[in-house]
Design a protein around this motif. Sequence first.
Motif, PDB file in Angstrom:
ATOM      1  N   LEU A  13       0.745  -1.153  -0.213  1.00 50.04           N
ATOM      2  CA  LEU A  13      -0.091   0.050   0.074  1.00 50.04           C
ATOM      3  C   LEU A  13       0.724   1.499  -0.026  1.00 50.04           C
ATOM      4  CD1 LEU A  13      -2.610  -0.576   2.572  1.00 50.04           C
ATOM      5  CD2 LEU A  13      -2.986  -0.643  -0.143  1.00 50.04           C
ATOM      6  N   THR A  73      -3.326   6.425   3.759  1.00 48.02           N
ATOM      7  CA  THR A  73      -3.036   5.922   1.926  1.00 48.02           C
ATOM      8  C   THR A  73      -4.311   6.479   1.055  1.00 48.02           C
ATOM      9  OG1 THR A  73      -3.488   3.900   0.566  1.00 48.02           O
ATOM     10  CG2 THR A  73      -5.234   4.011   2.236  1.00 48.02           C
ATOM     11  N   THR A  74      -3.405   6.783  -0.100  1.00 48.78           N
ATOM     12  CA  THR A  74      -3.835   7.671  -0.841  1.00 48.78           C
ATOM     13  C   THR A  74      -4.926   6.550  -2.099  1.00 48.78           C
ATOM     14  OG1 THR A  74      -1.390   6.695  -2.594  1.00 48.78           O
ATOM     15  CG2 THR A  74      -2.166   9.484  -1.195  1.00 48.78           C
ATOM     16  N   GLU A  75      -4.618   5.254  -2.040  1.00 55.70           N
ATOM     17  CA  GLU A  75      -5.666   4.209  -2.476  1.00 55.70           C
ATOM     18  C   GLU A  75      -6.738   3.780  -2.112  1.00 55.70           C
ATOM     19  OE1 GLU A  75      -2.859   0.429  -3.791  1.00 55.70           O
ATOM     20  OE2 GLU A  75      -1.089   2.028  -3.259  1.00 55.70           O
TER      21      GLU A  75
END
Lengths: 414, 414
Positions: A150, A276-278
């Motif tokens: 991640l 997280t950017t996800e």
Amino acid sequence: MSKLKGIKDYSENELRHKIKTIIEKHYRRYGFESVETSVLTPMDVLTSKYGGGAEILEEIYRLTDRGDRDLGLRFDLTVPLMKVLREKSESIRKPFKRYEIGKVFRDGPTKKGRLREFTQCDADIVGCDKLLAEVELINMVLDIFEEVGLSVKVKVNNRKILEGYLTSKGIEDEKIDEVILTIDKLEKLEFDTLVKELIDKGLSEQLAKDTLSELTDASYDDLKSIDNQIVQEGLSELSEVTDYIRALGREDYILFTPTLARGLNFYDGLVYEVFTTEGNVTSSIAAGGRYNKGVREVTSSDSSAVGISIGLDVVYELLKDETTTNRDGVLVIPLGKEYEIDALKIATTYRSKGYLAEVEKVDRSIGKSFKYADRTNKRYAIVIGEQEVKENKVTVKDLKTGEELVEPLPNKEQ
Amino acid sequence: MSKLKGIKDYSENELRHKIKTIIEKHYRRYGFESVETSVLTPMDVLTSKYGGGAEILEEIYRLTDRGDRDLGLRFDLTVPLMKVLREKSESIRKPFKRYEIGKVFRDGPTKKGRLREFTQCDADIVGCDKLLAEVELINMVLDIFEEVGLSVKVKVNNRKILEGYLTSKGIEDEKIDEVILTIDKLEKLEFDTLVKELIDKGLSEQLAKDTLSELTDASYDDLKSIDNQIVQEGLSELSEVTDYIRALGREDYILFTPTLARGLNFYDGLVYEVFTTEGNVTSSIAAGGRYNKGVREVTSSDSSAVGISIGLDVVYELLKDETTTNRDGVLVIPLGKEYEIDALKIATTYRSKGYLAEVEKVDRSIGKSFKYADRTNKRYAIVIGEQEVKENKVTVKDLKTGEELVEPLPNKEQ
């Protein structure tokens, strides 16, 4: 029968096992040792000062046992650690580095990534004043998310910067903790809502607006120019930690965020939250900080403590649609009851070599057995029947490539 | 603050971690996959038929949540598995092999090896009629205790032998489960106490005495001579399993015990309990059996199930005085703040090679740092200061042998 919201079972779940294993591996590799604390906790322990804000106290699952004692289920893994520190203060040698991966319980509202029964993965260092402790925890959490797969950012701040800044604005000492609680909501609530909240807490409208907007936009240099010793101390600690992380080649992961507060006045030094950017999870996936003040109030010692906590469920939520990697297992298929013992022996041999090995235990066609092997992540299949025993060899079929390899029957001498 | 009897914290506890790791390794190597079920369970699920005897129901920790729902804490890991099977009956493909290592809760009397909050390690196979399933579980549990380092005996029996035998004695069907509950206590209570219990359950004194003494002394051949089909079926299953275990070279571990019943009528085939000859724990350290009847009542299918459960706490109790094995860790000691970054880099390099590596984070004498390394199971110490940086190499000291090895400084190019 009844079902419960916010309380989940995870069946056939290898991904959760994989994430947990990665976290535990790194915790151990950094020298943290296993501690297991109890789920059932006396209410007076849970509600004691260090227990957190009033909000958490309302979310405690309460019960009584046969002896009519007031109990609650632990709502985090920090309160139980404090209990251990207090009860064993004499036998625990410092620095005390512990980790615990365990369930915690909160009877509160549920949402995506927020359950009523969930798993936290905590690592804490008790008895270390140096910022090396913070560096170790941040570096470790970056190692973990790198292996988990991640991409993350670590927002960092220092409670000293917040406290010093608010003092420099003329806000009275006794109001500071309350004001910080409001500032902590800056990413969740509307600006105007928070201005009102600060006015309710006794600030003038102008001061409320200035404080919130200045802090949101403040750069390191803006804060550096403030003539307040506590602010300077906070900034100096922050830059030391950043220097170390930079030396380790990881400064890109660090994001100075002056509005980050981690709510509770339990914390009194560096604080950090990992995002997280996800995926579509906006809450933090890990968080922690220094809580010397917290540990001192509880243990009545001059000790110090720093910790980090990773939320297993939110990490799982982000990854659950990904396929898990295959394992190198073996399914041994006996062609009839009379070959079961041979199959058992072959499986034993493979297991002793470290393979996952299983004997097919259902009568079905070989095609169906191969399918079972496949969906249970086994790579190889070995069929054993009359011919194999007569010729004293088995064929190992690679279900991924289709290749076949003829091998002598193991354990012939038995 | 309050303390609770029968509820423990385990601090700095590497032994529990080691035992758990061994159990999980073997479960996985035999092809069982991870399932995690919830601790909080609706009361109607816990008290449903398959929940066990009335005794267990009295020991449930009960509570209500904010929505006034009646909840309880799980008292074993089988009821939650049944819940998963029922809720996901359509998506679960069989055979379904699952394991779970988790806490369970019973508000009952405590004694050595019997706690109120304890950890069970369960493995179950759902959807396999063959006795290969039993063989796999017994073989697996022997692998586990071999690696754990406990010598064990597995007592085996078959509920069919008990049921057929009691029928052949003229005991009515509806009394049989109750009589078996009494027989199950043969190793715990006095003979006369149990005779009285059977008389209370409606048996004549002579029949009660005969039944108990005959069963205690019965050999395989004695039972073989009984003209009852169910007894013969039970014996035949038993000898098939014993043959397989013999073929695997492990028959010495198996002890046929006609009085073994495993209490609940949940079980209806082979049953087994594992005991150790070491230490002063007399209760079983693992137990299980076939519960086709149990799983059919719950899931309303014609499925079958076999399981085993290892008690982590009782195994830990038996081993806790033994020393744990040393790990190959590294402590990196910076001689002053200016060498902390170098120390961090060295630790990172060792970690990436798979070592446990930690940077000394407390200012103290080198002798004290060595002692800290020693008590936290680190084998190597690396000191880094002016000379090391200047000469571009470090000395790795083996704290066990005293040997020293000079190595170039890692990551020179950075």
